[in-house]
Scaffold this motif. Structure first.
Motif, PDB file in Angstrom:
ATOM      1  N   ASP A  76       0.820  -1.210   0.000  1.00 30.00           N
ATOM      2  CA  ASP A  76       0.000   0.000   0.000  1.00 30.00           C
ATOM      3  C   ASP A  76       0.861   1.270   0.000  1.00 30.00           C
ATOM      4  O   ASP A  76       0.380   2.356   0.327  1.00 30.00           O
ATOM      5  N   ASN A  77       2.164   1.113  -0.305  1.00 29.52           N
ATOM      6  CA  ASN A  77       3.127   2.223  -0.347  1.00 29.52           C
ATOM      7  C   ASN A  77       3.319   2.905   1.006  1.00 29.52           C
ATOM      8  O   ASN A  77       3.653   4.083   1.071  1.00 29.52           O
ATOM      9  N   ARG A  78       3.107   2.154   2.081  1.00 31.05           N
ATOM     10  CA  ARG A  78       3.401   2.664   3.424  1.00 31.05           C
ATOM     11  C   ARG A  78       4.813   2.239   3.788  1.00 31.05           C
ATOM     12  O   ARG A  78       5.233   1.117   3.478  1.00 31.05           O
ATOM     13  N   LEU A  79       5.549   3.138   4.462  1.00 29.90           N
ATOM     14  CA  LEU A  79       6.916   2.827   4.839  1.00 29.90           C
ATOM     15  C   LEU A  79       6.955   1.574   5.702  1.00 29.90           C
ATOM     16  O   LEU A  79       6.238   1.455   6.687  1.00 29.90           O
ATOM     17  N   LYS A  80       7.767   0.617   5.304  1.00 25.09           N
ATOM     18  CA  LYS A  80       7.858  -0.666   5.992  1.00 25.09           C
ATOM     19  C   LYS A  80       9.163  -0.747   6.793  1.00 25.09           C
ATOM     20  O   LYS A  80       9.150  -1.086   7.972  1.00 25.09           O
TER      21      LYS A  80
END
Length: 145
Positions: free
Chosen positions: A130-134
């Motif tokens: 979801d293009n969230r920083l991992k």
């Protein structure tokens, strides 16, 4: 000194808040102190320059920091060059410079390289579906003297 780190978050916020031309915060609540930021934009709406001037007063005199950060953009890179002049009381000014390069992939920062700050190194960013920083990995550049 980390001049550009705050600018990176500022760039991200600018996508949501369009065309800020200046900020005058007063972080410590002392009326005599002042901080002013001015923003310049390119023709396509991207931040091209951030100028900051902070004046603090105490019994030893004025402490003045003037910083200019210039940004340039290409297809997969954002480059920032920062120059700061710090004056303490009546002493001689101290000048410093640092640079940062952001490498982009599909509009997301995947790599950040910092040099000249005393905290030189490379950050690597990964994202979930979801293009969230991992994850964020920081590798320090060691220099032997």
């Amino acid at each position: 000194m980390m001049l550009i780190a705050s600018s990176a978050s500022l760039m991200a916020q600018t996508a949501r808040i369009s065309k800020i031309v200046g900020i005058s915060p007063n972080s410590d609540g002392l009326a005599a102190d002042s901080a002013v930021q001015q923003f310049t934009y390119s023709a396509d709406g991207k931040i091209s320059k951030v100028e900051t001037r902070v004046v603090e007063h105490d019994s030893d005199g004025d402490y003045i920091t003037s910083t200019t950060i210039s940004f340039s953009y290409s297809a997969n890179l954002i480059t920032g060059e920062a120059k700061a002049i710090e004056s303490e009381g009546n002493g001689l000014p101290h000048t410093s410079a640092e640079s940062i390069t952001y490498t982009l992939d599909n509009g997301l920062i995947i790599k950040e390289t910092v040099s000249g700050s005393g905290e030189d190194g490379t950050y690597f960013y990964t994202y979930d579906n979801d293009n969230r920083l991992k994850t964020l990995l920081f590798l320090i550049s060691l220099v032997s003297l």
